[in-house]
Motif scaffolding. Structure first.
Motif, PDB file in Angstrom:
ATOM      1  N   ALA A 156       0.829  -1.209   0.000  1.00 30.48           N
ATOM      2  CA  ALA A 156       0.000   0.000   0.000  1.00 30.48           C
ATOM      3  C   ALA A 156       0.861   1.257   0.000  1.00 30.48           C
ATOM      4  N   PHE A 157       1.980   1.229   0.714  1.00 29.97           N
ATOM      5  CA  PHE A 157       2.875   2.390   0.732  1.00 29.97           C
ATOM      6  C   PHE A 157       3.574   2.569  -0.613  1.00 29.97           C
ATOM      7  N   TRP A 203       2.606   1.560  -3.637  1.00 27.81           N
ATOM      8  CA  TRP A 203       1.703   1.841  -4.753  1.00 27.81           C
ATOM      9  C   TRP A 203       0.718   2.966  -4.448  1.00 27.81           C
ATOM     10  N   SER A 204       0.913   3.645  -3.313  1.00 22.15           N
ATOM     11  CA  SER A 204       0.051   4.773  -2.931  1.00 22.15           C
ATOM     12  C   SER A 204      -1.409   4.357  -2.923  1.00 22.15           C
ATOM     13  N   MET A 205      -1.694   3.271  -2.236  1.00 23.56           N
ATOM     14  CA  MET A 205      -3.044   2.735  -2.140  1.00 23.56           C
ATOM     15  C   MET A 205      -3.370   2.489  -0.677  1.00 23.56           C
ATOM     16  N   THR A 206      -4.615   2.217  -0.402  1.00 24.89           N
ATOM     17  CA  THR A 206      -5.022   1.804   0.932  1.00 24.89           C
ATOM     18  C   THR A 206      -4.884   0.292   1.060  1.00 24.89           C
ATOM     19  N   GLU A 257      -2.291  -0.326 -12.304  1.00 25.01           N
ATOM     20  CA  GLU A 257      -1.262  -1.196 -11.725  1.00 25.01           C
ATOM     21  C   GLU A 257      -1.572  -2.670 -11.912  1.00 25.01           C
TER      22      GLU A 257
END
Length: 578
Positions: free
Chosen positions: A444-445, A447-450, A465
């Protein structure tokens, strides 16, 4: 007596003969209204059937470029029935000629469509709302990308269209173009003639050619990756105005994505210069397609033929003649070919189940590459293949359970260190979930995702992605578990729940055992549930590598374990004491 009978019979005969003209006249008078009523009823039924068939007849529109083409089947009536939904089909350039892939359905039909740079652009009729003072035209887009698997494609967004800034609702939309540097729209009327250019943030005005005749007919076309305006006057003279963007213009992927860039920079992007040249196109041409720097004119010929002509400047030559093509048709560009799609006239009353036909003609050789029913390709995407691969892996690994579990292996005794027992299934499941958590957080960090998007992305729409975030989390889990079990026998989850992995002989795991069992565990996570049915509480990775998961026994024998009862205090046979 005989004379009386003869006289009476003659009387009745004369009376009947006298009444026959009256009955015949009455029958003629009676049959006339009936015949007229039947005639009117037949005419009404024919008109009703004709009107219903006319209302049910769909429309076909499409757009294409060098890589992809799109066909839209638009019904005449809107509603919730399958016959009232617009259907979108995709024709990839690398598929066999005449191939069509069903993509999705939609309730609303666009006014114009355009294709370019792997995108489909759709502009709809003007709408009004309480928030907007003036009507506006909704604009939507859909992007397509090929996947690593040949013949499969990924559509973004999946099952719907993405919204773009709306166009002004006044005037008539005379053209829509999608290029690599953005989208362009030509509007005539309302506030005047306008050429608008979109940078996906807003629509900006671009200069029109100075020599355009406002009384002539204009149309907007793509031309060698840029835009061009075709001007056709009443005398049949056609002029092509080719637009050249300023050096400041650049592809959208290289532009800044800020919401409000400096006004001067945005104005420079849409600065254009125009150059005119004559082309051999008349007002009678029905369909005009741009193929690179040339044009293809599709028109009706004699006896229902469809004629394709190639236009290069002021030269015009016939390319092909096609027959037996339905009246409801559309023509699109697909690479160096022209694809004509139509519906048979006898199937217009059921557009949802009608068989589409395609004809593909090469603009280089003029040969017909395909003619007949469309080749229906399966709409398989990368997400579908991923799920299929995971399912196939699970099936194969399940079969391996019975292949790799000989009776001799089942009779091998498991040597547990003193004071330990087999870990409960719920302990192992919770330990695996804890081991998966660091990988999810790290993915998540990166790929800038939750974390929720990383976990549930395979069950929803696949973005740019793809499944890389999920595979990244599984990769982190594999490295962490394999290395830590090889070195200490414990992972983060096992350490928190006070259990560890050992060999069936009681010794610590070797490197290949740790790697092999975690590869199987990561490739087929559902197989971890086998510990619920296996009498020795092992999943397939344990069975293949000869390993078990142990924990501290509830009632250890005196002297069988250390003072703390920790199974880590036990050593494999042959270990020397400190």
């Amino acid at each position: 007596m005989r004379m009386h009978l003869c006289a009476l019979t003659g009387y009745h005969a004369r009376r009947m003969s006298n009444s026959q003209p009256i009955l015949a006249s009455f029958a003629r008078v009676w049959r006339r209204p009936v015949a007229l009523f039947a005639a009117f009823a037949a005419i009404a039924m024919c008109l009703g059937a004709f009107a219903s068939s006319a209302l049910a007849a769909p429309r076909l529109i499409g757009a294409g470029d060098s890589e992809h083409a799109w066909i839209l089947i638009i019904p005449e009536e809107e509603g919730d029935s399958p016959d009232a939904l617009m259907r979108l089909l995709h024709a990839p350039g690398d598929a066999p000629p005449g191939s069509l892939i069903p993509v999705q359905t939609h309730r609303r039909a666009p006014t114009l469509v355009a294709a370019g740079a792997g995108r489909l652009l759709l502009a709809f009729d003007p709408v009004s709302s309480a928030e907007a003072e003036t009507p506006f035209r909704p604009v939507r887009t859909l992007r397509v990308e090929g996947t690593v698997a040949p013949g499969t494609y990924q559509y973004d967004p999946r099952g719907r269209f993405a919204a773009l800034p709306p166009l002004p609702g006044d005037g008539r939309l005379k053209g829509l173009v999608q290029t690599r540097t953005g989208a362009a729209a030509l509007i005539r009327g309302g506030e005047g003639e306008r050429l608008l250019w979109s940078d996906r943030v807003s629509w900006r005005r671009a200069p029109l050619p100075d020599g355009l005749d406002h009384a002539s007919d204009w149309r907007l076309f793509p031309h060698d990756g840029a835009v061009a305006i075709l001007e056709r006057t009443a005398d049949g003279v056609a002029t092509l105005w080719t637009g050249a963007e300023s050096p400041a213009a650049r592809p959208l992927d290289e532009q800044t994505s800020t919401v409000d860039p400096p006004a001067q920079a945005r104005a420079d992007i849409f600065d254009m210069t125009w150059s005119p040249r004559l082309v051999a196109i008349t007002l009678q041409d029905e369909t005009i397609l741009a193929v690179g720097s040339s044009f293809i004119v599709v028109s009706d010929g004699a006896e229902g033929e469809v004629i394709l002509e190639l236009v290069r400047g002021e030269r015009r030559q016939e390319l092909a003649r096609l027959s037996e093509i339905g009246a409801v048709r559309t023509a699109v560009v697909l690479g160096e070919d022209v694809m004509i799609v139509w519906i048979d006239d006898d199937q217009l009353d059921s557009p949802a189940t009608a068989t589409l036909h395609t004809a593909v003609v090469s603009t280089v050789t003029g040969k017909t590459l395909h003619f007949g029913p469309a080749v229906r390709e399966s709409p398989i995407t990368m997400r579908d293949l991923t799920f299929l691969a995971l399912l196939l892996s699970a099936v194969v690994l399940t079969i391996l359970i019975f292949v790799l579990r000989p009776e001799a292996a089942m009779r091998v005794a498991i040597v547990l260190p003193p004071g330990t027992s087999l870990a409960e299934p719920w302990v192992r499941i919770f330990a695996a979930l804890i081991d998966f958590l660091p990988g999810v957080l790290l993915a998540a960090f990166l790929w800038s995702m939750t974390p929720g998007e990383v976990l549930f992305q395979p069950f929803g729409q696949v973005g740019e992605e793809g499944l890389l975030p999920l595979f990244s989390a599984l990769g982190v889990m594999f490295l962490h578990c394999a290395v830590s079990e090889w070195l200490t026998g414990r992972t983060l989850g096992k350490a928190m729940l006070r259990c560890r992995t050992v060999s069936v002989t009681g010794a610590r795991l070797t490197l290949w055992q740790a790697v092999a069992r975690n590869i199987i565990k990561v490739l087929a996570p559902p197989l971890i549930l086998l510990i619920l049915v296996d009498p020795r509480r092992r999943h397939l990775g344990d069975m293949v590598t000869g390993s078990v998961v142990i924990t501290r026994a509830d009632d250890p024998e005196d002297g069988a374990a250390d003072s703390n009862g920790d199974p880590d205090a036990d050593r494999r046979p042959g270990d020397k004491s400190d």
